[in-house]
Design a protein around this motif. Structure first.
Motif, PDB file in Angstrom:
ATOM      1  N   PHE A   1       0.830  -1.205   0.000  1.00 27.22           N
ATOM      2  CA  PHE A   1       0.000   0.000   0.000  1.00 27.22           C
ATOM      3  C   PHE A   1       0.859   1.248   0.000  1.00 27.22           C
ATOM      4  N   PRO A   2       0.469   2.316  -0.680  1.00 23.64           N
ATOM      5  CA  PRO A   2      -0.754   2.429  -1.477  1.00 23.64           C
ATOM      6  C   PRO A   2      -0.688   1.542  -2.725  1.00 23.64           C
ATOM      7  N   LYS A   3      -1.857   0.985  -3.081  1.00 17.46           N
ATOM      8  CA  LYS A   3      -1.952   0.092  -4.245  1.00 17.46           C
ATOM      9  C   LYS A   3      -2.833   0.737  -5.301  1.00 17.46           C
ATOM     10  N   ILE A   4      -2.312   0.763  -6.526  1.00  8.71           N
ATOM     11  CA  ILE A   4      -3.097   1.282  -7.646  1.00  8.71           C
ATOM     12  C   ILE A   4      -3.542   0.077  -8.462  1.00  8.71           C
ATOM     13  N   PHE A   5      -4.837   0.022  -8.766  1.00  5.13           N
ATOM     14  CA  PHE A   5      -5.395  -1.127  -9.492  1.00  5.13           C
ATOM     15  C   PHE A   5      -6.590  -0.659 -10.306  1.00  5.13           C
ATOM     16  N   LYS A   6      -7.092  -1.537 -11.148  1.00  4.48           N
ATOM     17  CA  LYS A   6      -8.274  -1.227 -11.954  1.00  4.48           C
ATOM     18  C   LYS A   6      -9.496  -1.891 -11.342  1.00  4.48           C
ATOM     19  N   CYS A   7     -10.617  -1.187 -11.366  1.00 10.99           N
ATOM     20  CA  CYS A   7     -11.882  -1.761 -10.919  1.00 10.99           C
ATOM     21  C   CYS A   7     -12.194  -2.958 -11.817  1.00 10.99           C
ATOM     22  N   PRO A   8     -12.537  -4.120 -11.217  1.00 11.79           N
ATOM     23  CA  PRO A   8     -12.813  -5.299 -12.033  1.00 11.79           C
ATOM     24  C   PRO A   8     -14.065  -5.164 -12.897  1.00 11.79           C
ATOM     25  N   ILE A   9     -14.910  -4.196 -12.597  1.00 12.00           N
ATOM     26  CA  ILE A   9     -16.150  -4.023 -13.347  1.00 12.00           C
ATOM     27  C   ILE A   9     -15.995  -2.994 -14.467  1.00 12.00           C
TER      28      ILE A   9
ATOM     29  N   LYS B   1      -9.115   3.317 -12.964  1.00 13.03           N
ATOM     30  CA  LYS B   1      -7.935   3.214 -12.099  1.00 13.03           C
ATOM     31  C   LYS B   1      -8.288   3.745 -10.720  1.00 13.03           C
ATOM     32  N   LEU B   2      -7.969   2.963  -9.700  1.00 18.36           N
ATOM     33  CA  LEU B   2      -8.280   3.336  -8.327  1.00 18.36           C
ATOM     34  C   LEU B   2      -7.034   3.194  -7.465  1.00 18.36           C
ATOM     35  N   LYS B   3      -7.058   3.853  -6.314  1.00 18.29           N
ATOM     36  CA  LYS B   3      -5.923   3.779  -5.386  1.00 18.29           C
ATOM     37  C   LYS B   3      -6.450   3.444  -3.999  1.00 18.29           C
ATOM     38  N   ALA B   4      -5.828   2.448  -3.388  1.00 17.61           N
ATOM     39  CA  ALA B   4      -6.187   2.083  -2.016  1.00 17.61           C
ATOM     40  C   ALA B   4      -4.976   2.346  -1.133  1.00 17.61           C
ATOM     41  N   THR B   5      -5.186   3.054  -0.047  1.00 18.51           N
ATOM     42  CA  THR B   5      -4.081   3.370   0.859  1.00 18.51           C
ATOM     43  C   THR B   5      -3.909   2.318   1.942  1.00 18.51           C
ATOM     44  N   ARG B   6      -4.951   1.479   2.124  1.00 18.76           N
ATOM     45  CA  ARG B   6      -4.895   0.445   3.163  1.00 18.76           C
ATOM     46  C   ARG B   6      -5.909  -0.642   2.823  1.00 18.76           C
ATOM     47  N   PRO B   7      -5.823  -1.811   3.504  1.00 19.74           N
ATOM     48  CA  PRO B   7      -6.831  -2.848   3.261  1.00 19.74           C
ATOM     49  C   PRO B   7      -8.195  -2.403   3.763  1.00 19.74           C
ATOM     50  N   GLY B   8      -9.251  -2.974   3.211  1.00 22.05           N
ATOM     51  CA  GLY B   8     -10.595  -2.639   3.666  1.00 22.05           C
ATOM     52  C   GLY B   8     -11.591  -2.667   2.530  1.00 22.05           C
TER      53      GLY B   8
ATOM     54  N   CYS C   1     -18.220   3.329 -11.096  1.00 22.51           N
ATOM     55  CA  CYS C   1     -19.421   2.488 -11.265  1.00 22.51           C
ATOM     56  C   CYS C   1     -20.123   2.175  -9.937  1.00 22.51           C
ATOM     57  N   LYS C   2     -19.554   2.618  -8.832  1.00 21.12           N
ATOM     58  CA  LYS C   2     -20.138   2.462  -7.484  1.00 21.12           C
ATOM     59  C   LYS C   2     -20.143   1.019  -6.965  1.00 21.12           C
ATOM     60  N   THR C   3     -19.394   0.138  -7.604  1.00 21.98           N
ATOM     61  CA  THR C   3     -19.294  -1.251  -7.134  1.00 21.98           C
ATOM     62  C   THR C   3     -18.532  -1.276  -5.809  1.00 21.98           C
ATOM     63  N   ILE C   4     -19.003  -2.104  -4.881  1.00 23.63           N
ATOM     64  CA  ILE C   4     -18.308  -2.238  -3.598  1.00 23.63           C
ATOM     65  C   ILE C   4     -17.170  -3.235  -3.778  1.00 23.63           C
ATOM     66  N   LEU C   5     -15.969  -2.809  -3.389  1.00 23.59           N
ATOM     67  CA  LEU C   5     -14.764  -3.626  -3.529  1.00 23.59           C
ATOM     68  C   LEU C   5     -14.127  -3.821  -2.163  1.00 23.59           C
ATOM     69  N   ALA C   6     -13.356  -4.887  -2.044  1.00 27.27           N
ATOM     70  CA  ALA C   6     -12.622  -5.147  -0.810  1.00 27.27           C
ATOM     71  C   ALA C   6     -11.180  -5.468  -1.172  1.00 27.27           C
ATOM     72  N   ILE C   7     -10.254  -4.985  -0.365  1.00 26.79           N
ATOM     73  CA  ILE C   7      -8.834  -5.300  -0.555  1.00 26.79           C
ATOM     74  C   ILE C   7      -8.324  -5.907   0.735  1.00 26.79           C
ATOM     75  N   ASP C   8      -7.679  -7.076   0.614  1.00 26.47           N
ATOM     76  CA  ASP C   8      -7.146  -7.709   1.820  1.00 26.47           C
ATOM     77  C   ASP C   8      -5.721  -7.225   2.098  1.00 26.47           C
ATOM     78  N   ASN C   9      -5.146  -7.735   3.181  1.00 27.98           N
ATOM     79  CA  ASN C   9      -3.809  -7.292   3.603  1.00 27.98           C
ATOM     80  C   ASN C   9      -2.730  -7.548   2.563  1.00 27.98           C
TER      81      ASN C   9
ATOM     82  N   GLY D   1      -3.162  -7.175  -0.608  1.00 25.20           N
ATOM     83  CA  GLY D   1      -3.388  -6.316  -1.779  1.00 25.20           C
ATOM     84  C   GLY D   1      -4.302  -6.947  -2.813  1.00 25.20           C
ATOM     85  N   GLN D   2      -4.885  -8.129  -2.499  1.00 23.76           N
ATOM     86  CA  GLN D   2      -5.821  -8.775  -3.436  1.00 23.76           C
ATOM     87  C   GLN D   2      -7.136  -8.002  -3.429  1.00 23.76           C
ATOM     88  N   VAL D   3      -7.711  -7.805  -4.598  1.00 26.55           N
ATOM     89  CA  VAL D   3      -8.970  -7.083  -4.740  1.00 26.55           C
ATOM     90  C   VAL D   3     -10.087  -8.088  -4.974  1.00 26.55           C
TER      91      VAL D   3
END
Length: 183
Positions: A142-150, A154-161, A168-176, A178-180
């Motif tokens: 982290f920070p992790k930059i990834f693409k929304c699977p839907i 391009k999105l950026k996550a600073t921590r898991p959660g 697209c407003k899809t709810i996503l989860a990232i584990d410790n 960095g898996q989306v």
């Protein structure tokens, strides 16, 4: 060495449409190669799931799926791979897809799952992936930059959660690790 030598009872059930051959990786704990030959669809995905679940139950959580002989995977089959990934991740494992055919990879891409899986071109690279994992400190993920699977934004996550895609407003989860995941 037969499949039953590696995992007792593995070959009790067979399916002509999908043949699975097991091979242990001696120098990596809990690592196994599953050579897949045939196809995975709605009709044989249950057989596939039972066989791989047996592998995971026997403590193999670093799984290399050798897909060179896999010529078709339906969306149901992709769902199976995703379930396995979730199952091994909770046990500090991972999955590597090896020598994946272009038309099979296309299905992973179309469904937005290609970014969740580690895909390698050689067995050495696949085994090396497991020798290297577990040594990455949290800060590198982290920070992790990834693409929304839907929607592929391009999105950026600073921590898991859990969070929502801004596009697209899809709810996503990232584990410790960095898996989306969806959800």
């Amino acid at each position: 060495m037969t499949n039953n030598d590696i995992i007792p009872g593995f070959d009790e059930e067979k399916d002509e449409s999908l043949k699975i051959r097991l091979q242990k990786v001696d120098n990596v704990d809990g690592c196994i190669i599953l050579y897949l030959n045939g196809y995975i669809d709605t009709y044989n995905s249950n057989f596939f799931q039972k066989r791989v679940s047996k592998v995971i139950e026997h403590g193999y959580v670093r799984i290399i799926f050798h897909c060179g002989g896999l010529n078709y995977v339906s969306s149901t089959g992709i769902g199976s791979f995703t379930a396995f990934l979730k199952a091994v991740k909770t046990r500090n494992g991972d999955i590597v897809l090896l020598e994946i055919q272009p038309k099979v990879y296309e299905v992973f891409q179309l469904l937005g799952f290609s970014q969740f899986f580690t895909i390698k071109d050689s067995l050495d690279d696949a085994v090396a992936h497991f020798s290297e994992t577990g040594k990455k400190p949290q800060e590198e993920i982290f920070p992790k930059i990834f693409k929304c699977p839907i929607c592929s934004k391009k999105l950026k996550a600073t921590r898991p959660g859990r969070f929502r895609c801004s596009e697209c407003k899809t709810i996503l989860a990232i584990d410790n690790s960095g898996q989306v995941f969806l959800g």
